[in-house]
Design an enzyme around this catalytic site. Structure first.
Site, PDB file in Angstrom:
ATOM      1  N   ASP A 213       0.833  -1.209   0.000  1.00 50.56           N
ATOM      2  CA  ASP A 213       0.000   0.000   0.000  1.00 50.56           C
ATOM      3  C   ASP A 213       0.865   1.255   0.000  1.00 50.56           C
ATOM      4  OD1 ASP A 213       0.858  -0.828   2.598  1.00 50.56           O
ATOM      5  OD2 ASP A 213      -0.530   0.572   3.519  1.00 50.56           O
TER       6      ASP A 213
ATOM      7  N   GLU B 239       0.061  -1.479   5.633  1.00 44.52           N
ATOM      8  CA  GLU B 239       1.121  -1.062   6.564  1.00 44.52           C
ATOM      9  C   GLU B 239       0.974   0.406   6.935  1.00 44.52           C
ATOM     10  OE1 GLU B 239       5.052   0.580   7.815  1.00 44.52           O
ATOM     11  OE2 GLU B 239       3.879   1.146   6.075  1.00 44.52           O
TER      12      GLU B 239
HETATM   13 ZN   LIG Z   1       6.805   2.227   3.995  1.00 44.26          ZN
END
Ligand SMILES: [Zn+2]
Length: 391
Positions: free
Chosen positions: A81, A143
């Site tokens: 992401d 993340e």
């Molecule tokens: Zn990163």
């Protein structure tokens, strides 16, 4: 076997596949496109690919791609992401890889889609039919928002390997530690009333003043009691980020809330810190006649620490000719360590360019990163060596 695209083409396809993760729903996107690209490319190189939707979000996926088998081996890990982007503040389309002045521009170029392209291009150039230990490419979801991809992997408990590298942008410096992050909210609920008579209510702002005084005292104690000189800011920090309360000067304030973060050093427990803060509150509730609640805004990220004596840290110090260091940002490192891997953070590009308009990866980062990856695969997957046996 289908031909694998060039490194630049892989990077440009990854960047062209939007995968923003964000706690604000109107920004949040699936990472399916990125996962599918990685899966097809890694399949073409002989990897066994497992794509796993997150238990709490079927539009988000982790990918575990494995070549070879064994109980040791190496994980090369990254997140799929990106953060959101500032509309109108990019010189070029954030989803179109563009090369200018020996830099590759695009959202996720250094943080961290470029890393996957570099890894896969390196793997393509190696003879890996005789691995002694497995090589695993791990691609995680979310993340940048909740780290729910890495958390799901911990819960599943199926990913096993001896060593792991996370290719976050560290300008090719090996990183063995970072602080944890907690983001918390304190809500004080009092009783509003006419300001002319204090006994008509319980003032939430007065109570919050007491809360903040106690927290500042607690912060001083943390600073006095904990120190780790390997960090630039070598003590735990607590920042009051925002406060909201009340509405009118002639009303007793009925409600007030404060948000703060707390960044603990390796070795400190986030849960213990939360318990200490929670223990401060009942006395203030009693004295002020208010109700005080403490809640986490996000699940906490534990601090990250791998011993500098670990073989993978030593190997990366040799490969990069740089001493292992610490960073001020958080990663999935602690979750990989929880799964039993000796983990370090080391990747191409600079964190200075991440999370901002005109993110780029300098072209001169690519070849040295490929040499690090090649060296680690040779050391931990291709050679049989005694350090890989526990006993
Ligand atoms: Zn990163």
């Amino acid at each position: 076997m289908p031909a694998l695209p060039s490194l630049i083409s892989m990077m440009s396809q990854l960047i062209a596949s939007p995968s923003i993760s964000c706690s604000q729903a109107d920004w949040d996107q699936s990472n399916k496109g990125v996962i599918q690209l990685l899966e097809s490319w890694l399949n073409s190189q002989g990897f066994q690919c497992e794509v796993m939707p997150l238990p709490d979000n079927p539009n988000k996926f982790n990918l575990i791609a494995t070549l070879g088998s064994g109980d040791g081996g190496l994980v090369l890990s990254g997140h799929t992401d990106t953060v959101p982007y500032d509309k109108g503040r990019w010189k070029s389309d954030p989803f179109k890889l563009e090369e200018r002045e020996k830099k590759l521009y695009g959202l996720g170029s250094c943080d961290m889609k470029g890393f996957f392209a570099i890894v896969i291009d390196t793997v393509r150039q190696m003879q890996l039919s005789n691995l002694k230990q497995p090589l695993i490419i791990l691609a995680t979801a979310d993340e940048e928002s909740s780290m729910s991809g890495a958390r799901a992997l911990v819960d599943q408990g199926t990913l096993k390997a001896r060593y792991a590298l996370i290719g976050e942008p560290t300008s090719l410096t090996p990183i063995y530690a970072h602080k944890g992050i907690m983001m918390e909210r304190i809500q004080v609920t009092g009783q509003s009333g006419h300001s002319s008579n204090p006994s008509l209510g319980n003032n939430a702002l007065d109570a919050m003043h007491d809360v903040m005084s106690e927290l500042m005292l607690f912060r001083q104690q943390l600073k006095a009691n904990y120190r780790d000189t390997s960090f630039v800011i070598d003590y735990p920090t607590m920042n009051f980020g925002c406060i909201h309360g009340g509405d009118n000067p002639n009303r007793i304030c009925g409600r007030c809330e404060l948000e703060f973060d707390l960044r603990a050093l390796p070795g400190m427990s986030n849960q213990a810190l939360m318990a200490e803060i929670a223990a401060i509150l009942p006395r203030i509730e009693e004295q002020t006649g208010t109700i005080i609640q403490l809640n986490s805004l996000f699940p906490d990220v534990p601090s990250f620490y791998t011993s500098v004596e670990s073989d993978i840290i030593k190997a990366c110090e040799v490969l990069t000719k740089r001493q292992a260091s610490t960073v001020a940002f958080a990663t999935e490192g602690s979750f990989l360590n929880q799964m039993g891997m000796e983990t370090l953070i080391l990747g191409p590009g600079s964190i200075d360019q991440a999370h901002q308009p005109n993110e780029f990866m300098a072209l001169d980062q690519i070849q040295p990163m490929q040499e690090v990856i090649r060296g680690l695969i040779e050391r931990f997957c291709l050679q049989l060596n005694e350090q890989q046996n526990e006993e």
